[in-house]
Scaffold this motif. Sequence first.
Motif, PDB file in Angstrom:
ATOM      1  N   ASN A  59       0.641  -1.172   0.038  1.00  0.00           N
ATOM      2  CA  ASN A  59      -0.133  -0.011   0.106  1.00  0.00           C
ATOM      3  C   ASN A  59       0.962   1.243  -0.104  1.00  0.00           C
ATOM      4  O   ASN A  59       0.410   2.185  -0.525  1.00  0.00           O
ATOM      5  CB  ASN A  59      -0.948  -0.205   1.170  1.00  0.00           C
ATOM      6  N   ARG A 109       1.960  15.376  -0.070  1.00  0.00           N
ATOM      7  CA  ARG A 109       0.845  14.418   0.562  1.00  0.00           C
ATOM      8  C   ARG A 109       1.369  12.812   0.696  1.00  0.00           C
ATOM      9  O   ARG A 109       0.988  12.297   1.731  1.00  0.00           O
ATOM     10  CB  ARG A 109      -0.428  14.541  -0.143  1.00  0.00           C
ATOM     11  N   VAL A 110       1.979  12.475  -0.363  1.00  0.00           N
ATOM     12  CA  VAL A 110       2.650  11.409  -0.117  1.00  0.00           C
ATOM     13  C   VAL A 110       3.778  10.955   0.852  1.00  0.00           C
ATOM     14  O   VAL A 110       3.710   9.999   1.616  1.00  0.00           O
ATOM     15  CB  VAL A 110       3.240  10.737  -1.634  1.00  0.00           C
ATOM     16  N   TYR A 111       4.453  12.107   1.100  1.00  0.00           N
ATOM     17  CA  TYR A 111       5.348  12.292   2.157  1.00  0.00           C
ATOM     18  C   TYR A 111       4.656  11.976   3.659  1.00  0.00           C
ATOM     19  O   TYR A 111       4.967  11.168   4.551  1.00  0.00           O
ATOM     20  CB  TYR A 111       6.176  13.758   2.387  1.00  0.00           C
ATOM     21  N   GLU A 112       3.591  12.725   3.700  1.00  0.00           N
ATOM     22  CA  GLU A 112       2.868  12.551   4.912  1.00  0.00           C
ATOM     23  C   GLU A 112       2.052  11.361   4.990  1.00  0.00           C
ATOM     24  O   GLU A 112       1.643  10.989   6.116  1.00  0.00           O
ATOM     25  CB  GLU A 112       1.734  13.683   4.810  1.00  0.00           C
ATOM     26  N   MET A 113       1.917  10.597   4.041  1.00  0.00           N
ATOM     27  CA  MET A 113       1.199   9.328   4.072  1.00  0.00           C
ATOM     28  C   MET A 113       2.351   8.072   4.199  1.00  0.00           C
ATOM     29  O   MET A 113       1.823   7.065   4.786  1.00  0.00           O
ATOM     30  CB  MET A 113       0.681   9.104   2.684  1.00  0.00           C
ATOM     31  N   VAL A 114       3.580   8.136   4.014  1.00  0.00           N
ATOM     32  CA  VAL A 114       4.275   7.150   3.801  1.00  0.00           C
ATOM     33  C   VAL A 114       5.596   7.356   4.840  1.00  0.00           C
ATOM     34  O   VAL A 114       6.465   8.523   4.395  1.00  0.00           O
ATOM     35  CB  VAL A 114       4.861   6.561   2.612  1.00  0.00           C
ATOM     36  N   ASP A 115       5.991   6.795   5.757  1.00  0.00           N
ATOM     37  CA  ASP A 115       7.021   7.361   6.518  1.00  0.00           C
ATOM     38  C   ASP A 115       8.332   6.418   6.354  1.00  0.00           C
ATOM     39  O   ASP A 115       9.398   6.696   7.021  1.00  0.00           O
ATOM     40  CB  ASP A 115       6.833   7.573   8.048  1.00  0.00           C
ATOM     41  N   ARG A 122      10.660   8.427   1.451  1.00  0.00           N
ATOM     42  CA  ARG A 122      11.033   9.835   2.149  1.00  0.00           C
ATOM     43  C   ARG A 122      12.383  10.445   1.696  1.00  0.00           C
ATOM     44  O   ARG A 122      12.501  11.617   1.416  1.00  0.00           O
ATOM     45  CB  ARG A 122      10.950   9.942   3.595  1.00  0.00           C
ATOM     46  N   PHE A 151      10.852  19.702   5.579  1.00  0.00           N
ATOM     47  CA  PHE A 151      11.154  18.127   5.246  1.00  0.00           C
ATOM     48  C   PHE A 151      12.581  18.075   5.611  1.00  0.00           C
ATOM     49  O   PHE A 151      13.390  18.518   4.664  1.00  0.00           O
ATOM     50  CB  PHE A 151      10.732  18.111   4.042  1.00  0.00           C
TER      51      PHE A 151
END
Lengths: 319, 319, 319, 319, 319, 319
Positions: F21, F160-166, F171, F214
Amino acid sequence: MITRFDKLQIDLPHPRNPSPNSAAAVQELLGGKFGEMSTFMNYTFQSFNFRGRSKMRPFYDLVANIATEEFSHIELVSYTINLLLSGTTKRGKDPTATPLASAADARNSYHFLASGQQALPMDSQGNFWTGQNVFSSGNLKLDLLHNFFLECGARANKIRVYEMVDDPTARAMVGFLLVRGGVHIVAYSKALEKLTGVEVGKLLPIPDISNKRFPESRKHEERGLHQILYRFNAEDYKEVGTIWNGAHPEDGSELRVEDASNEGFTPPDLDEEPQLTAPIGPDIDPDMFKDVATKLFGSGVLTKAGKGNGKTKTAKSRR
Amino acid sequence: MITRFDKLQIDLPHPRNPSPNSAAAVQELLGGKFGEMSTFMNYTFQSFNFRGRSKMRPFYDLVANIATEEFSHIELVSYTINLLLSGTTKRGKDPTATPLASAADARNSYHFLASGQQALPMDSQGNFWTGQNVFSSGNLKLDLLHNFFLECGARANKIRVYEMVDDPTARAMVGFLLVRGGVHIVAYSKALEKLTGVEVGKLLPIPDISNKRFPESRKHEERGLHQILYRFNAEDYKEVGTIWNGAHPEDGSELRVEDASNEGFTPPDLDEEPQLTAPIGPDIDPDMFKDVATKLFGSGVLTKAGKGNGKTKTAKSRR
Amino acid sequence: MITRFDKLQIDLPHPRNPSPNSAAAVQELLGGKFGEMSTFMNYTFQSFNFRGRSKMRPFYDLVANIATEEFSHIELVSYTINLLLSGTTKRGKDPTATPLASAADARNSYHFLASGQQALPMDSQGNFWTGQNVFSSGNLKLDLLHNFFLECGARANKIRVYEMVDDPTARAMVGFLLVRGGVHIVAYSKALEKLTGVEVGKLLPIPDISNKRFPESRKHEERGLHQILYRFNAEDYKEVGTIWNGAHPEDGSELRVEDASNEGFTPPDLDEEPQLTAPIGPDIDPDMFKDVATKLFGSGVLTKAGKGNGKTKTAKSRR
Amino acid sequence: MITRFDKLQIDLPHPRNPSPNSAAAVQELLGGKFGEMSTFMNYTFQSFNFRGRSKMRPFYDLVANIATEEFSHIELVSYTINLLLSGTTKRGKDPTATPLASAADARNSYHFLASGQQALPMDSQGNFWTGQNVFSSGNLKLDLLHNFFLECGARANKIRVYEMVDDPTARAMVGFLLVRGGVHIVAYSKALEKLTGVEVGKLLPIPDISNKRFPESRKHEERGLHQILYRFNAEDYKEVGTIWNGAHPEDGSELRVEDASNEGFTPPDLDEEPQLTAPIGPDIDPDMFKDVATKLFGSGVLTKAGKGNGKTKTAKSRR
Amino acid sequence: MITRFDKLQIDLPHPRNPSPNSAAAVQELLGGKFGEMSTFMNYTFQSFNFRGRSKMRPFYDLVANIATEEFSHIELVSYTINLLLSGTTKRGKDPTATPLASAADARNSYHFLASGQQALPMDSQGNFWTGQNVFSSGNLKLDLLHNFFLECGARANKIRVYEMVDDPTARAMVGFLLVRGGVHIVAYSKALEKLTGVEVGKLLPIPDISNKRFPESRKHEERGLHQILYRFNAEDYKEVGTIWNGAHPEDGSELRVEDASNEGFTPPDLDEEPQLTAPIGPDIDPDMFKDVATKLFGSGVLTKAGKGNGKTKTAKSRR
Amino acid sequence: MITRFDKLQIDLPHPRNPSPNSAAAVQELLGGKFGEMSTFMNYTFQSFNFRGRSKMRPFYDLVANIATEEFSHIELVSYTINLLLSGTTKRGKDPTATPLASAADARNSYHFLASGQQALPMDSQGNFWTGQNVFSSGNLKLDLLHNFFLECGARANKIRVYEMVDDPTARAMVGFLLVRGGVHIVAYSKALEKLTGVEVGKLLPIPDISNKRFPESRKHEERGLHQILYRFNAEDYKEVGTIWNGAHPEDGSELRVEDASNEGFTPPDLDEEPQLTAPIGPDIDPDMFKDVATKLFGSGVLTKAGKGNGKTKTAKSRR
């Protein structure tokens, strides 16, 4: 022209673990780029479109015959999906009970909104099959090469779906189709061989994993099912045997043509899903329909219908 | 399961004016939203998906039977397109002669680039048929209403293509399909009537223009073709007659079920188009293929193939 | 919530040269990526979706108001297309006369098969408008930048359609929309300016060709139409004027808000096209419909309807 | 032309269980084939396209009026989705805190990537609405039949979404739309009845489950909401009452036309989602924006904006 | 990582007959299913995705190198399209002169509305290229088989476009690409041969018509261009020669690897099309831009730009 | 023309939490409307299409250079996806062990069915990238405005992808691309500024959240990476520095052009996934392949290959 029989190619077992996400995965084999809709439609259109067939009759006969079997394959995959979806939500007539609650997290919402927990010509992501998947260049060698590639791609997908879903219904279907699809792969390699002299069959298996590794396939191969090409009308498609003959490229067994018959297995009667008003809803006008039913069936079917799926011997309850 | 016959429902005449743009228009009847691919696939999937069929058998039998006939319709439309495209470019083996020059202005370039002047499952704008066109809600009344609407939409398109193309091949096909599609409209109206008591048939004709205005339809209706529903397997689809009976809603004539047979007409052998290497190109290895041909056909077919479409009795030359 | 008036923003002249290919070109302004469907739907959804509107009210009011005017634009473009298509085929009730023969070569066959010579939400290639064209990121600055870009792209397309079609109906529509679209470009540049202090308006015009070069635009600008932003409900959208004020970035004239009224022009009554059974066909049951008509209109409308478009004052015949 | 009011048709409650997957399901009612975008756009285009309206005025008036109400429906569904999405991720300004972690498993990623947790014109699988869903054949009977079918399909989807999601926001919306959509079903059945004499309304309900089974619908029907057709401009759409009259086909109550007013309910102010920079981000230049804000609002709004959604009375916090 | 050179692989002649419909046909070779976008993207993604490359390095090197050359092919086809479109409308700055009138009948309206008479990644019907055309199963044998098939399909399309368009620009491009694409076909057949021992190359040519029949190809083959595989970085892709060696399957000549250099031909400077404001419009602010220009180029470029394409030596005028 | 190096722009760490995911989310940055495929293809086509480049050379050079870097970005995102997918299913050769069971619930089934746990040009919903995303109007100002907007949209998605996947792999990639994409945003703002005099750069950052927030971006900015525009061929693209100069609009640091080199980092060797037969399957003919392998590599590679991914130093095992 075709005629149709109310039969399936195999006796499809009932699922042990009906599951919307398993059904969603199986959809790839129906409406995916390499699904049965693609094989069915590619060969069907290539047969309609075949130019110069008087000279190249055996090739025409081959393509037309394989096309015909593919219908049974879209049928078989569809029934598998329908069985995997049956009973996966709460059965009943009261919408306030949120009977479809579990469906909110299912990968493919179309199974619950666009259909009545039923198959649609779409793939594992819910994207619909498209005619773009049909290749019909008119050049025989190129079309045969395409078909050979298409069948190999289809085989890869079957294997992967098998690895994803362990339900016996899905595996019985996939196991059978690996064998029958395998026949079609060999058929196109033989056709290319006849046309060019190149031993295309030696490329097999593609992907390089044998059908023997799948118990549900192996049992069919053990009784020789991978050696048989069906001829769907002995009169009309005489020359298919000039291509389909000799040794199977993988195990060397002898290939043979067999005239297809309408034998087969009665398809399961799919359970009603009253919460989806499938096939009818709780508020159908009783008096009106009783009259209709009486005329149609000569008995009080309506009462039963009104009561939902009581004791009727249906797919689900037969398990 | 199906079986197939190498036959067409009618004896398709050869075009007087083959034309890419006429062929492009006819594609709407094949791959358009309301084309034969849509009717074929809608009913086919609805039959696979039918829930509770033991109780509602006559409806199941009806849908399955109509689905079966639709195969012959995608076949018939495809052959029409193929004939309308045959010979519309300069035949020959020399690419420098710009044999496809005329195709540059044709509305649908896929006929010349993606196919060998052949039908594809796309519509009159070259957009491909999609599984989104399949409606299968699981609710019988809604599915029947859909089918009734679909057939009316299909009828509107047939009429408009008829008005657009006056070639006898196209009109023979459309005229016939207006009659057979008309049977399907009535069938779904009868089914809705049985289910609800509403005289849906009285809405007909939709659009409000009679088949009698089309000479190529009228001749079929005069011999009663609009009164017959085909049953494709007497054994398996027994109950279709409980729905298909009574008076035709437009002319009051008596409806009857007839067991379909494999009679029909030999499809035309489509001309080779050597400039499209359809079916084979000028540089196929002669020695290699001669061996193959000898084995396959037991005669010197290759020489003929090498010479293009000489005297063989093919579609085009029979005109 | 909205309410609707049976009015167009301008008094649309009748075409001098109705033409399917002109209509096809104009479709880009309706259903193209940069067409009016896109502007209408982008701003409509951005207004529904606006987060934190209590703090940023003027921006919300601006977007909601521009969205409202865009409805009139899809309407205006649709009527233009309808007029350009009216009477472009042979009117009559006899399908055997091949009344749509000329349509076989038209670029967009959907106008004749999917619609009754009428507009559909598609672009100049007959590809349908899609919701993918809606951008609504939730970030105000980004959404405004998008809208500014969208309007510039829309302007480029309007200019190019103007250069492609010289019919007065098309040019009256485009000329007017260049001005009103110009207002929206300035509005979004003003909004960005309020939010960031950057003089975005100085980028204009994009593309770098002035509205003054288009006589059909110039006449509207001369009466100041480019200075007015419509407020569609004085009560509900009070704060739009805090953004829309100051000097027009191109000619320095003073901007002003005006409360929109339902004034406007009666839309043309579009001709019947009997060969397309639009709106009704020749075989509508006379007795049945006469009863209906009498009840509906209190007079013998049916006879006229049965006779086609006789003397009725319709769009086409008023020219 | 339209005008717009900042109002919703009902007072939408706040969700008890905001949930991305519930929002994803509700999207079917917005951008699905049978969603409100489809009803809105079908009737809107049919009204623009209506040929021969001088003779068939009541039908034109009916279609135009129903189209108008559909705008309020796309609005209502959009707000429902927005509320169901509000607050479903971790609010804050620090991206390293992975505030959208939960979104990685949500069925529809566009809600978090393409929008700011907001509605888009797409369906429950994230496929975008397309203009292909618009049917406008020009033939009145066929278009009305389509609309009748479309509304029945829309009804089936509403029922299924209701059964999937039990949140009060979703159910209040669906309950209301079942009633208003029900009015449109009856309206098209009445129109067909006037045109043909066939009692199409007797087919209802389709699917065969009554609105009475849905408490959120029943309460509206009890106060007669299912009997009212709105007329959006008494002056312009005079004749709608010649079709909308007589008895309701399901409960026999008397139908009546009511002039629509701009009454309604203030839409909720949707919460800010700072982690999505919706509507603004944490690093907007404070000095620059303070100046702007002062000019715009005459007060120190910026400080608050800089602090995120503190104590402002917004949608979410009012629960 | 890549680096780029401002060069084309061949010295593209200027068209003798610029023509929108020729350009439309050539688009198939750019954005069609079998166009250069497909070959470029298939091999690029397969190279990114290659699993187990340490063991199968030669195959990785082969795929990565072929991918690299494909970039030059999308470039070459794009320039061909741009040249075929240049000057096909009336040049000038006055929109009222209907400069794009001729474009209204062109098959592909996007060339005039979405682009400035320029190439876009779409096919001959104006349908856009899609990532669905990328096949990357992860299984090496299957991916190689796909690539072999893809190249054969691409070859068929090149031949057909050649037969459709006789303009020297188009034919120079196609002639060259038949040879280079031919190298890629052989490369994939060699790769399959190495992996399986099957003489796949003996299937060639597919379709069965030799490159020798195309003068614009023959001249390249006569100087051995069909024997060379380019290696784009001797250091990084060492092992490509373990696959690319031995005899050419069609003429038996010896294959060899050559290190690609940045030699090539300066691309044509494409004419301005002022009526499309490409690259700038007539109303760019003269004072503003003069300052910019002075800074940028140190001379009075603006005046020239303001005057359109006077005497500058551009593509079109060099003919 | 391009040349290629077997290098990545950064040294991509291995994932700590491989996850289908997460990979599905990252796909938005590859094949989404605002993904790297879009930036790559937009600028590539704009460079091919640039009209009047002799006069506007600096703009041409800028667009061509940015296009070139974008290739490295589709590469970097693809490798990230591949790493996130590696080892997420059960490795092995026995299909009956249901090795892909976990994939049945993954959001994107194409990763397991259409690819071998590998990247495809699709977005976070599994919808494929399309050429419709390419904008190339021919008008320089409009194209630059588009590019500026496109990059801002791309930036929003990256955040937004950064905020979704750590996961650190994701990153590291996003952090780097925020900086390099930031360079492209500034480049297009500078270009617009040169052309119009408007200080477009002052709109930044869009969305209004700084890269400084970031950590994975900050570290690159601290060493000045945001100040450098790469020139990919000093000879061919001389004039890029006339646009890229002066102060960075966000932190005022001095911009500089740097000649790109082929330095970079060796891409990870992606693990084999034997259950997906990637790259080869368990049943590849040992004798046949041993011969091949010996010839190719001069050693007994086959044995290893036959044993699966034993001790080979591959991506996954190096973690």
